[in-house]
Design a protein around this motif. Structure first.
Motif, short mmCIF file in Angstrom:
data_model
loop_
_atom_site.label_atom_id
_atom_site.label_comp_id
_atom_site.label_asym_id
_atom_site.label_seq_id
_atom_site.Cartn_x
_atom_site.Cartn_y
_atom_site.Cartn_z
N PRO A 109 0.84 -1.19 0.00
CA PRO A 109 0.00 0.00 0.00
C PRO A 109 0.88 1.25 0.00
O PRO A 109 1.72 1.42 0.87
N ALA A 157 -0.61 4.39 -1.25
CA ALA A 157 -1.56 5.39 -1.76
C ALA A 157 -1.81 6.54 -0.78
O ALA A 157 -2.61 7.42 -1.06
N GLY A 158 -1.10 6.53 0.37
CA GLY A 158 -1.34 7.58 1.36
C GLY A 158 -0.73 8.92 0.96
O GLY A 158 0.20 8.96 0.14
N GLY A 196 0.63 11.10 3.29
CA GLY A 196 1.76 11.46 4.14
C GLY A 196 1.55 12.80 4.82
O GLY A 196 2.46 13.64 4.85
N VAL A 197 0.36 12.99 5.37
CA VAL A 197 0.01 14.28 6.01
C VAL A 197 1.00 14.61 7.13
O VAL A 197 1.46 15.74 7.26
N ARG A 198 1.38 13.59 7.92
CA ARG A 198 2.26 13.86 9.08
C ARG A 198 3.68 14.19 8.66
O ARG A 198 4.46 14.72 9.43
N LYS A 243 3.72 10.63 0.11
CA LYS A 243 4.89 10.14 0.86
C LYS A 243 5.71 9.09 0.10
O LYS A 243 6.94 9.17 0.07
N GLY A 262 -7.16 3.52 -2.59
CA GLY A 262 -8.41 4.11 -2.11
C GLY A 262 -8.19 5.15 -1.03
O GLY A 262 -7.06 5.60 -0.80
N SER A 275 -7.11 0.47 0.31
CA SER A 275 -5.98 0.30 -0.62
C SER A 275 -5.50 -1.15 -0.62
O SER A 275 -5.25 -1.73 -1.67
N LYS A 333 8.76 2.86 10.44
CA LYS A 333 7.91 3.55 9.46
C LYS A 333 8.31 5.02 9.35
O LYS A 333 8.42 5.72 10.35
#
Ligand code: CTP
Ligand code: MG
Length: 256
Positions: A15, A17-18, A20-22, A29, A97, A103, A233
């Motif tokens: 996965p 598809a994020g 990476g807001v943080r 990201k 997703g 996702s 991570k």
């Protein structure tokens, strides 16, 4: 193909598809570079480095599948060149997703019938060593339906009653640290168990952040094997500094 080799054929779903807001503003990201190479490419190489992995499915940002396909074509990947000592590895890209759970499900939908073992690996853990990947696969092939790599915690953990940002939060409990583990990826599964979990376990809001947790809800056994420090991570900006330091150390150690 014999039934036995079919049962053990292994794919890795990544996965990626994020947003990476943080990590802060910028590209999604998984597409950010670590020492000049996109994080996602490091993660794909980490999965394909295992001889046991014959297919890697990358779940791209929803609008980003063409770009991710281009990246996979542009970088050298294990097992894609004929005659490679690692055997052959196939690569697929599907759009993701709104949540990690969605996702992962979209990645699972792309798996061919002949896959018996599935790894799910965060693109945001680009530096997991191949020994950890192999240990997870081996535990699934030995009969565990769900396997997670994990490490003991350095910090003591408190359960709190969440309060408004900046307000003091009342402590509810302090779980015994020696019994806690911080879980990583790749998590490994018997294919049918993971599919059943994704078909039947629906979680509200952000969905599941951990596939093994969904398998637990089915009532199926989940086991932990030793994780690795380098499988951390990349979540916040400081993690980028650590990741690049790990890569620099590897380069210094093996001239790679
Ligand atoms: N992920 C995904 N689809 C989503 C959300 C997350 O495929 N809709 C992936 C991420 O790309 C990442 C992994 O799930 O590889 C773990 O998620 P996390 O570290 O939380 O990444 P992000 O969701 O991108 O980061 P943030 O929560 O800070 O926005
Ligand atoms: Mg997230």
């Amino acid at each position: 193909m014999s039934d036995e080799s079919r049962q053990y054929r292994t794919a890795a779903v990544i996965p990626a598809a994020g947003r990476g807001v943080r990590l802060g503003p910028g590209a999604p990201k998984a597409l950010r570079a670590l020492n000049g190479t996109p994080m996602l490419i490091h993660a794909v190489r980490a999965m394909a480095a295992s001889r046991a992995v014959s297919l890697v499915v990358v779940v791209a940002p929803p609008e980003g599948a063409p770009e991710v396909k281009r990246l996979l074509d542009a970088y050298e990947l294990p097992g894609r060149t004929p005659g490679s000592s690692l055997g052959s590895t196939d690569y697929l890209v599907v759009p993701g997703g709104d949540t990690r759970q969605e996702s992962v499900r979209l990645g699972l939908d792309a798996l061919p019938e002949d896959i018996g073992v599935v790894l799910v690996h965060d693109a945001a853990r680009p530096l997991v060593p191949v020994e950890t990947v192999d240990a997870v696969i081996e535990a699934v092939r030995d009969g565990a339906p769900a396997v997670v790599p994990a490490l003991p915690l350095a910090d003591t953990v408190k359960e709190v009653e969440p309060a408004a940002k900046g307000e003091p939060e009342p402590v509810v409990a302090t779980p015994e640290r020696a019994r806690l583990r911080a879980v990583q990826t790749p998590q490994g599964f018997e294919r049918d168990t993971l599919l059943r979990a994704h078909e039947t376990v629906a979680l509200a809001g952000e969905g599941a952040t951990d596939d093994a947790g969904m398998v637990e809800r089915l009532g199926a056994p989940v086991v932990v094997v030793p994780g690795h420090e380098e499988a951390f991570k990349v979540t916040r900006p400081l993690d980028l500094v650590l990741a690049e330091a790990v890569l620099a150390r590897r380069r210094a150690n093996d001239g790679f």
